[in-house]
Write a protein that holds these residues in place. Sequence first.
Motif, PDB file in Angstrom:
ATOM      1  N   MET A 172     -24.982  48.652 -10.351  1.00 45.70           N
ATOM      2  CA  MET A 172     -23.749  47.963 -10.684  1.00 45.70           C
ATOM      3  C   MET A 172     -23.924  46.451 -10.675  1.00 45.70           C
ATOM      4  N   ASP A 173     -24.754  45.951  -9.734  1.00 44.03           N
ATOM      5  CA  ASP A 173     -24.990  44.509  -9.692  1.00 44.03           C
ATOM      6  C   ASP A 173     -25.666  44.040 -10.979  1.00 44.03           C
ATOM      7  N   LEU A 174     -26.610  44.862 -11.484  1.00 47.58           N
ATOM      8  CA  LEU A 174     -27.269  44.482 -12.738  1.00 47.58           C
ATOM      9  C   LEU A 174     -26.251  44.393 -13.864  1.00 47.58           C
ATOM     10  N   ALA A 175     -25.311  45.370 -13.896  1.00 44.98           N
ATOM     11  CA  ALA A 175     -24.309  45.348 -14.964  1.00 44.98           C
ATOM     12  C   ALA A 175     -23.436  44.109 -14.845  1.00 44.98           C
ATOM     13  N   THR A 176     -23.067  43.739 -13.609  1.00 46.57           N
ATOM     14  CA  THR A 176     -22.248  42.538 -13.429  1.00 46.57           C
ATOM     15  C   THR A 176     -23.007  41.293 -13.897  1.00 46.57           C
ATOM     16  N   LEU A 177     -24.305  41.246 -13.576  1.00 49.88           N
ATOM     17  CA  LEU A 177     -25.103  40.097 -14.020  1.00 49.88           C
ATOM     18  C   LEU A 177     -25.167  40.046 -15.539  1.00 49.88           C
TER      19      LEU A 177
END
Lengths: 117, 207
Positions: free
Chosen positions: A66-71
């Motif tokens: 999810m952090d990758l998607a937010t980035l």
Amino acid sequence: MSVWLQILDMAGAVLVFIGAAICLLGVIGMLRLPDVLSRSHAATKPQTLGMLLVLAGVALRLRSGMDLATLALIGFFQLMTGPVAAHLVARSAYRTGQTGHSELLFDELDEQLTEER
Amino acid sequence: MKRLIKPSFRNKDLPPFSCEFGGRGRVLDLPLIAWLTLIWVLLWSSLNWANVLTGVLVAVAVCLAFPLPRVDLGLRLHPWGILMLAGYLLYDMYTSGVRVTRQIFVGHPHRAAVIAVPLRCRSDLMLAATAVAVSNVPGGSVVEVRRATATVFLHVLDADRPAALDAARHSVWRLEELTVRAFGTPDEIARVAEPPPPIRHDRRDGT
């Protein structure tokens, strides 16, 4: 396994550093270039590249879905909004004559604007 | 009894992928709601039902509170074209970063110019997408976009050599072609396959 994680962390740190350095270059460019339109070159392009590199570095260190998607979302908005802001600044600077027209080699927009009148 | 939500396959007057909400003809664009929900979930950084539901609620509320004019965007998604565009954009951003850096540290003052680049595609979305793409690559920052003639006006940093101006023009046309191949309708793709329009060479104070 932990060796690979260390390599990823290291690569992420290097990317963040390079990105920050490129952003710094953009700031130096804003200080050195003479007029608004030239400064907008320095303000947009190295900033965007540096921002994307910082995001990639942070992604290498975070490594969760999810952090990758937010980035990725942050990067997308940077790519979408940066040009719009730069265009508005450049347009208003041009329309108010803050470009130093004498320094322009030639100006095809000025010809078209004067043809209209 | 009137239905609260009427999807577009029941009512042929509505644009595709949308539904009518309530009795007063408020039209909701379903892809837009899906996109806003995705952004909401990504901002919360966790995928669970509570986030998805509140996201849908917020998206519907935003769409009802700030209705957009009904336009046919003419947006198509071509995955291979999008990949090509992303690849070229990354490469171009790298080279443009290097080039702008060199111009910053070069000692002598450069001569800048504003050039006009006529585009081949006419739709608003393609014009806007091309302008956004051009702003991110070497050669120029967009000063002005003229919609009637589909012309982009660029500020070019090193205009001393005619070769640099030609390179800037050709990079704009190449980006236009890539953008249209990524997002355009078949009609637009056929149009960008043609050679670029001729440039007027009647400058008064030419190079």
